[in-house]
Scaffold this active site. Sequence first.
Site, PDB file in Angstrom:
ATOM      1  CE1 TYR A  33      39.304  41.561  36.192  1.00 21.54           C
ATOM      2  CE2 TYR A  33      38.665  42.618  38.240  1.00 21.54           C
ATOM      3  CZ  TYR A  33      39.429  42.604  37.101  1.00 21.54           C
ATOM      4  OH  TYR A  33      40.314  43.625  36.848  1.00 21.54           O
ATOM      5  NE  ARG A  52      32.948  46.315  33.745  1.00 20.72           N
ATOM      6  CZ  ARG A  52      33.603  47.213  34.471  1.00 20.72           C
ATOM      7  NH1 ARG A  52      34.086  48.311  33.911  1.00 20.72           N
ATOM      8  NH2 ARG A  52      33.766  47.028  35.772  1.00 20.72           N
ATOM      9  CG  LEU A 207      37.109  47.641  31.779  1.00 26.31           C
ATOM     10  CD1 LEU A 207      36.781  46.266  31.182  1.00 26.31           C
ATOM     11  CD2 LEU A 207      37.349  47.520  33.266  1.00 26.31           C
TER      12      LEU A 207
HETATM   13  N1  PMP Z   1      40.442  50.043  33.322  1.00 26.56           N
HETATM   14  C1  PMP Z   1      40.974  48.939  33.864  1.00 26.56           C
HETATM   15  C2  PMP Z   1      42.061  48.233  33.123  1.00 26.56           C
HETATM   16  C3  PMP Z   1      40.521  48.452  35.101  1.00 26.56           C
HETATM   17  O1  PMP Z   1      41.050  47.332  35.622  1.00 26.56           O
HETATM   18  C4  PMP Z   1      39.514  49.166  35.787  1.00 26.56           C
HETATM   19  C5  PMP Z   1      39.035  48.721  37.147  1.00 26.56           C
HETATM   20  N2  PMP Z   1      38.534  47.452  37.159  1.00 26.56           N
HETATM   21  C6  PMP Z   1      38.978  50.313  35.193  1.00 26.56           C
HETATM   22  C7  PMP Z   1      39.460  50.728  33.964  1.00 26.56           C
HETATM   23  C8  PMP Z   1      37.889  51.101  35.850  1.00 26.56           C
HETATM   24  O2  PMP Z   1      36.665  50.430  35.739  1.00 26.56           O
HETATM   25  P1  PMP Z   1      35.494  50.627  36.815  1.00 26.56           P
HETATM   26  O3  PMP Z   1      35.202  52.086  36.847  1.00 26.56           O
HETATM   27  O4  PMP Z   1      34.376  49.832  36.281  1.00 26.56           O
HETATM   28  O5  PMP Z   1      36.032  50.131  38.116  1.00 26.56           O
END
Ligand code: PMP
Length: 287
Positions: A33, A52, A207
């Site tokens: 997602y 991503r 992530l």
């Molecule tokens: N780490 C994790 C585990 C997350 O779930 C998220 C948010 N989806 C993020 C980091 C931050 O990612 P982003 O800046 O792409 O929202």
Amino acid sequence: MARSVYVDGRYRRYAEAAIHAEDRGFQFGDAVYEVVEVRDGRLVDAPRHLDRLDRSLAALSIAAPMSRAALRHVLHETIRRNRVRDGTVYLQVSRGAAPRDFAYPAADVAPTVVCLARASRPERIAATAAAGIAVRTMPDIRWGRCDIKTVMLLPACLAKAEARRHGAREAWLVDGDGLVTEGASSNAWIVTPAGEIVTRPRGPEILAGVTRQTVLDTAAALGLAVVERPFTVAEALAARETFITSASNTVMPVVEIDGAAIGDGRPGPVALRLREAFGRYADHASK
Ligand code: PMP
């Protein structure tokens, strides 16, 4: 206003939208997602989110469900139909529906695509940022491929529930060496007493946040040095300031860890400066 959700080619009212009972996202968490911020009706950092998504799909050998242009159309159409001006849009792609079997189904099983949009209250997020949030640390019990953005979010749900139980909004997950990996749904940052901005480098343990990358770029543009290295909980407790980044909260100051105040217990200047710079960037970000 009746809210509408996109499921496999059709926009439906929530009550009428349905996923197959043997969808692999539902049975195995076999789905990926993205959550993209919507600001003033526009998507923030859409190319990075879609890049991503491509990486997550490729890592799991799930076929791209449609072209990038078509995906963008679905995102925009879902925002439009739900009249979301500020908020988030959620896009999920599963491997599709097939009789329950751990092994992958035949290649002709089509991925399931779901898209929904939700309005947020920017003034409430701004008020939260002005006060800063509390986080709670706990062991990171997730799997070895946290770089893939899958819907297997139970460890994150458990962590958030535990954090909430202690009056904290976010959990910081800590690996076996006592190093912070990231937040349950955010990336984690500190500013050391020497003024060094630190966040964990990309790798399978975290992530690669889109907001993280944009904040790295923003910091560089402001002439602020960032060091990508892991840090301990003790270092975070002794930090001048701490903050998290995510698409839904952008840069969010952290003022308390495990009940202990960070710095003077108020949002720090670096976090607030990066938050403001991110806001300016996002206001002019991609359509
Ligand atoms: N780490 C994790 C585990 C997350 O779930 C998220 C948010 N989806 C993020 C980091 C931050 O990612 P982003 O800046 O792409 O929202």
